[in-house]
Scaffold this active site. Structure first.
Site, PDB file in Angstrom:
ATOM      1  N   LYS A  77       0.821  -1.215   0.000  1.00  0.00           N
ATOM      2  CA  LYS A  77       0.000   0.000   0.000  1.00  0.00           C
ATOM      3  C   LYS A  77       0.852   1.261   0.000  1.00  0.00           C
ATOM      4  CE  LYS A  77      -2.235  -0.738   3.804  1.00  0.00           C
ATOM      5  NZ  LYS A  77      -1.557  -1.996   4.204  1.00  0.00           N
TER       6      LYS A  77
ATOM      7  N   LYS B 127      -1.255   9.230   6.176  1.00  0.00           N
ATOM      8  CA  LYS B 127      -1.271   7.904   6.789  1.00  0.00           C
ATOM      9  C   LYS B 127      -2.115   8.030   8.046  1.00  0.00           C
ATOM     10  CE  LYS B 127       0.258   3.620   7.505  1.00  0.00           C
ATOM     11  NZ  LYS B 127       0.109   2.495   6.573  1.00  0.00           N
TER      12      LYS B 127
ATOM     13  N   ASN C 243       0.245  -5.912  -7.244  1.00  0.00           N
ATOM     14  CA  ASN C 243       1.658  -5.761  -6.897  1.00  0.00           C
ATOM     15  C   ASN C 243       2.359  -7.107  -7.031  1.00  0.00           C
ATOM     16  OD1 ASN C 243       4.133  -5.070  -5.830  1.00  0.00           O
ATOM     17  ND2 ASN C 243       3.426  -5.083  -3.712  1.00  0.00           N
TER      18      ASN C 243
END
Length: 230
Positions: free
Chosen positions: A19, A41, A178
């Site tokens: 992420k 974040k 990913n």
């Protein structure tokens, strides 16, 4: 609370699926398009002093830490114990206040063209006794980018995540696959096919950006994730 359309949430099917790399790379793409961009974040666990993920974002963006990074606006909650946000907060004798997250987002939205919001762990982790991460995204109407991978278990986790996204009526901008790491090619290809089938089954945006590029995605980029935002 009205969220500008240029705020994007980045969520993952699990912890450690990339992420933070995706958030930083997408932010870099937006910077290269001439926009002012920052990242938020919401909470980081297993860390102290300064958010490792915010530092990674800035490195990928090729930018120094900002005043908002140094005063903790871009990571309002930082806990040393590596656990769910709720437990990590509880072990310090505190609890995550959703109002603090909202205030951080509002401050950054007022200073930047784009805001990318990264959570912690998977989509259903508890922030506190009342809120789970995905429900926070849904309540704030953040459009979402979902990060997945070819790790064993990812097909199951991806389908469960997509089902939860669909049930909450969240706008899924697309999925980032990913493939970084040493994964058998057969699993990489099969999981990719399963991800595409799952997106079709749930009637969600059939946009898959592959990171890093492999043969199938040489012409792919970040732009497809942003196309629906104008």
């Amino acid at each position: 609370m009205t969220i500008p359309h240029r705020t994007i949430a980045v969520g993952g099917i699990d912890t450690d699926v990339g992420k933070s790399y995706v958030t930083g790379l997408l932010a870099r793409h937006l910077v290269q398009q001439g926009h002012s961009v920052t990242t938020l974040k919401l909470v980081q666990t297993g860390c102290s002093e300064m958010s490792d993920d915010i530092i990674l974002h800035r490195r990928l963006m090729d930018q120094p830490l900002s005043e908002f990074d140094r005063n903790k606006t871009t990571c309002p909650y930082l806990f040393p114990f590596p656990a769910s946000p709720r437990l990590a907060a509880r072990l310090t004798g505190t609890a995550i206040d959703i109002g603090v997250l909202d205030q951080a987002a509002a401050t950054l939205q007022n200073h930047f063209d784009w805001l990318l919001v990264e959570g912690a762990g998977g989509l259903m982790v508890p922030l506190n006794d009342q809120w789970r991460l995905l429900d926070y995204y849904a309540a704030r109407r953040f459009p979402l980018v979902l990060v997945t991978s070819p790790r064993l278990g990812s097909i199951n986790h991806t389908r469960l995540s997509l089902e939860a996204i669909k049930a909450r009526g969240i706008c899924l901008l697309g999925t980032v696959y990913n493939v970084f790491g040493n994964h058998p090619r057969e699993i990489v290809q099969d999981t990719l096919a399963e991800i595409r089938q799952a997106l079709a089954d749930y009637g969600l945006a059939e946009i898959v950006v592959i990171v890093p590029d492999i043969q199938e995605s040489k012409a792919a980029g970040w732009a497809p994730l942003l196309a629906s935002l104008g």
